[in-house]
Design a protein around this motif. Structure first.
Motif, PDB file in Angstrom:
ATOM      1  N   ILE A 138     -15.866  -1.099  -5.378  1.00 18.66           N
ATOM      2  CA  ILE A 138     -15.492   0.275  -5.738  1.00 18.66           C
ATOM      3  C   ILE A 138     -14.679   0.946  -4.637  1.00 18.66           C
ATOM      4  O   ILE A 138     -13.658   1.586  -4.901  1.00 18.66           O
ATOM      5  N   GLY A 139     -15.139   0.802  -3.360  1.00 22.49           N
ATOM      6  CA  GLY A 139     -14.502   1.517  -2.255  1.00 22.49           C
ATOM      7  C   GLY A 139     -13.024   1.211  -2.080  1.00 22.49           C
ATOM      8  O   GLY A 139     -12.189   2.134  -2.097  1.00 22.49           O
ATOM      9  N   PRO A 140     -12.648  -0.066  -1.927  1.00 22.48           N
ATOM     10  CA  PRO A 140     -11.217  -0.356  -1.775  1.00 22.48           C
ATOM     11  C   PRO A 140     -10.401   0.035  -2.995  1.00 22.48           C
ATOM     12  O   PRO A 140      -9.228   0.412  -2.856  1.00 22.48           O
ATOM     13  N   ALA A 141     -10.998  -0.055  -4.181  1.00 31.28           N
ATOM     14  CA  ALA A 141     -10.266   0.376  -5.376  1.00 31.28           C
ATOM     15  C   ALA A 141      -9.974   1.867  -5.307  1.00 31.28           C
ATOM     16  O   ALA A 141      -8.859   2.320  -5.610  1.00 31.28           O
ATOM     17  N   LEU A 142     -10.977   2.648  -4.901  1.00 28.79           N
ATOM     18  CA  LEU A 142     -10.767   4.096  -4.760  1.00 28.79           C
ATOM     19  C   LEU A 142      -9.719   4.392  -3.691  1.00 28.79           C
ATOM     20  O   LEU A 142      -8.795   5.184  -3.908  1.00 28.79           O
ATOM     21  N   GLY A 143      -9.887   3.760  -2.511  1.00 31.39           N
ATOM     22  CA  GLY A 143      -8.941   4.012  -1.427  1.00 31.39           C
ATOM     23  C   GLY A 143      -7.549   3.514  -1.725  1.00 31.39           C
ATOM     24  O   GLY A 143      -6.557   4.162  -1.389  1.00 31.39           O
TER      25      GLY A 143
END
Length: 477
Positions: A186-191
Motif C-alpha cells: 500500500i505505502g509505495p503505491a500511495l507514495g
C-alpha cells in the motif's frame, strides 16, 4: 468462584477480577481455532505505526523522497541528492533512539494500550506536517518528532507475543513482519501514484491548489486519516498487562519483592546475554535493511548515467508493492512452517547467506532493459524482502523468549534504542556512500554501484557470522 478472584479447576490457573491481563489469559485458554481477530488487530496498528518493519509512513516515502529533496533545491549536483535524502531517514531513527527505553518502561508500568494509542496519534499529527514541509529542515524536524514521540514498536512486539496462545506466538510475531508486506504493497503505491498529483493528474489537480502547492501532502494525508481511524479503534484493544490489587498480593514476602525489583531492573536486562546477543544480531541486520531500503529507492530513480534505473515514482511504487505482496504471501503461509521445522536461528542464518549472492547481482540488473529488467528486478526485490523479513522475525522471537512478560516492554525498549542508532546510521551512510559510488563510474575496483552493494554484503556477512555460537546464545532454540 469466590471473593475477588476465580479459579478454573480444569485449567488450574488463577484469575483476578478487574485485571485485563487475566481476562485476556482466560479468553486465550478457552479460545479454539486460528487467531484471525488478533492478527487483524496487530496488522492495523503496525500499518500506521511507522516503525520497523517499514509500514505506511516509512514505505510511502521511498518512491518520492529523491524528488522531494530535489525540489528543496539544496544541492547543486544531482549526485548529492542521495546524500541529503539519507539524513531525512536518519532523523526519524535518532528521535526513536532517544526515547525507546522510556516508552518500553511506560508500557511495562502502565500497559501496552496507552503507548499504542499515543504512538498512532503521533502519526496522525507529524506525518501530516511532513507532507506540508516547505524546506529541508522542516522535513528533518517533523521526521525527528515522529520518531521521538512514537514509542510503539517495542511494546507492540511484546503485545503480539502476549496476545496469542503459546502455540501461535510464532504466527503472532510473524504478523508484525507481515505488516511490512502489507505496508510495502500500500505505502509505495500511495507514495508513487499520489505524490506530485498536479503533474500526474493536471485535469484534476491545479498547480495552485493545496495539493499542487504541497506536492507530497496527498499520500501523507491519506496515511494520517488511516492512522486516525486506527487510533480511535485502539481504544477497544484488549490490554495484556496484569494489574492485580494490592490486597491480592499481600502473601508475597519482602524477599520476593526485592528479587522482582532486581529482575525488572535495566541492569539485569543488560546482563541477560541471550537477550543482548539476539538484540545485537537484530541491530546488525536492521542497519543493513534500512540502508538497503534507502539505497534501493534512490538507486532506482537515479539516471542511467549514474548507474541507476531512471525509474519514475510510479515505477518504484509498483516494484515495491509487488515485493510487498510476495512477502505477505510468504509470511502468512511458509514462514511458520519453516520456523517449526528448523527454528528461527537457522531460518535467519540461511536467509542471510542467500541474501549475499542476490545483492551482488543488483549492479548487473541495471544493465538490463525492457521486459527483462522488469521481471528480473521484481523477482530479486521479492526474494530480498522475503529473506530480510525472515531474519527480523527470527530475532523478534529470540528477544521475546529471553525475558518474562514483566520485562518485555523494557527489553524491547533497549532493543529499539540500539536498533534505532543503527538505523540512523543506515540511511545517512547509505545515502552518502551511494552518492560517492555514483561519482566513481570509471574506478578500477568495484566501479559505480558495485561498491555500494559490496558494502551492503559486508554488513550482511557480519550479521550471519553473529548468528553462530559462542556469540548468539538462546534459552529455547
Amino acid at each position: 468462584m469466590g471473593g475477588n478472584e476465580f479459579n478454573k479447576p480444569l485449567l488450574n490457573k488463577r484469575y483476578y477480577e478487574g485485571c485485563p491481563g487475566c481476562s485476556l489469559d482466560e479468553y486465550k485458554e478457552l479460545k479454539t481455532g486460528p487467531p484471525i481477530k488478533e492478527m487483524l488487530w496487530i496488522w492495523m496498528v503496525m500499518l500506521c505505526a511507522g516503525k520497523q518493519p517499514p509500514s505506511l509512513p516509512i514505505s510511502s516515502l521511498f518512491p518520492f523522497l529523491y524528488f522531494m529533496i530535489r525540489d528543496f533545491h539544496i544541492t547543486e549536483e544531482e549526485e548529492d541528492i542521495s546524500y541529503y535524502a539519507g539524513f531525512v531517514g536518519s532523523s526519524y531513527m535518532v528521535g526513536r533512539a532517544l526515547t525507546s527505553v522510556f516508552w518500553g518502561v511506560v508500557a511495562d508500568r502502565y500497559g501496552r494500550k496507552p503507548v499504542i494509542i499515543i504512538g498512532t496519534s503521533t502519526v496522525v499529527i507529524f506525518n501530516t506536517l511532513f507532507g506540508f514541509s516547505v524546506n529541508y529542515w522542516m522535513a528533518i524536524g517533523t521526521r525527528f518528532l515522529l520518531g521521538f514521540l512514537n514509542g510503539l514498536l517495542g511494546p507492540i512486539k511484546a503485545y503480539a507475543c502476549e496476545l496469542f496462545r503459546e502455540e501461535h506466538q510464532a504466527l503472532g510475531l510473524s504478523t508484525i513482519s507481515t505488516a511490512w508486506g502489507i505496508g510495502l504493497i500500500i505505502g509505495p503505491a500511495l507514495g508513487g501514484y499520489l505524490a506530485q498529483p498536479a503533474e500526474k493528474f493536471p485535469s484534476l489537480v491545479s498547480p495552485d491548489s493545496l495539493f499542487g502547492r504541497f506536492p507530497y501532502l496527498l499520500p501523507c494525508l491519506c496515511i494520517s486519516v488511516f492512522a486516525l481511524v486506527v487510533t480511535i479503534g485502539a481504544f477497544w484493544l484488549p490490554e495484556t498487562l496484569h494489574f492485580h490489587k494490592k490486597d491480592e498480593l499481600e502473601s508475597a514476602t519482602h524477599d520476593a519483592v526485592e528479587k522482582t525489583d532486581e529482575e525488572n531492573s535495566l541492569l539485569s536486562l543488560l546482563k541477560n546475554w541471550p537477550l543482548m546477543s539476539s538484540i545485537i544480531v537484530y541491530c546488525v541486520f536492521s542497519l543493513h535493511d534500512m540502508a538497503y531500503s534507502e539505497i534501493f529507492s534512490l538507486w532506482a530513480v537515479s539516471p542511467k548515467s549514474l548507474g541507476g534505473l531512471n525509474y519514475t515514482t510510479q515505477e518504484v511504487g509498483t516494484v515495491l508493492s509487488i515485493a510487498g505482496f510476495g512477502l505477505l504471501l510468504f509470511q502468512t503461509s511458509l514462514y511458520p512452517i519453516f520456523q517449526k521445522m528448523i527454528g528461527p536461528i537457522m531460518v535467519a542464518r540461511i536467509a542471510g547467506i542467500l541474501s549475499i549472492p542476490l545483492l551482488a547481482t543488483y549492479p548487473y540488473i541495471a544493465m538490463l532493459s525492457g521486459l527483462t529488467l522488469t521481471v528480473v528486478l521484481n523477482v530479486a526485490s521479492v526474494l530480498k524482502n522475503v529473506l530480510s523479513v525472515s531474519i527480523i522475525t527470527g530475532t523478534f522471537m529470540l528477544q521475546n523468549t529471553a525475558v518474562e512478560q514483566r520485562q518485555r516492554g523494557a527489553a524491547n525498549g533497549i532493543s529499539m534504542t540500539l536498533q534505532s542508532i543503527c538505523k540512523a546510521i543506515g540511511p545517512a551512510c547509505g545515502g552518502a556512500l551511494l552518492s560517492w559510488s555514483q561519482r566513481r563510474q570509471d574506478a578500477a575496483f568495484l566501479p559505480g554501484d558495485q561498491m555500494i552493494f559490496f558494502f551492503l554484503n559486508v554488513i550482511e556477512g557480519i550479521g550471519v557470522l553473529l548468528t553462530f555460537k559462542p556469540f548468539l546464545i538462546s534459552n529455547h532454540y
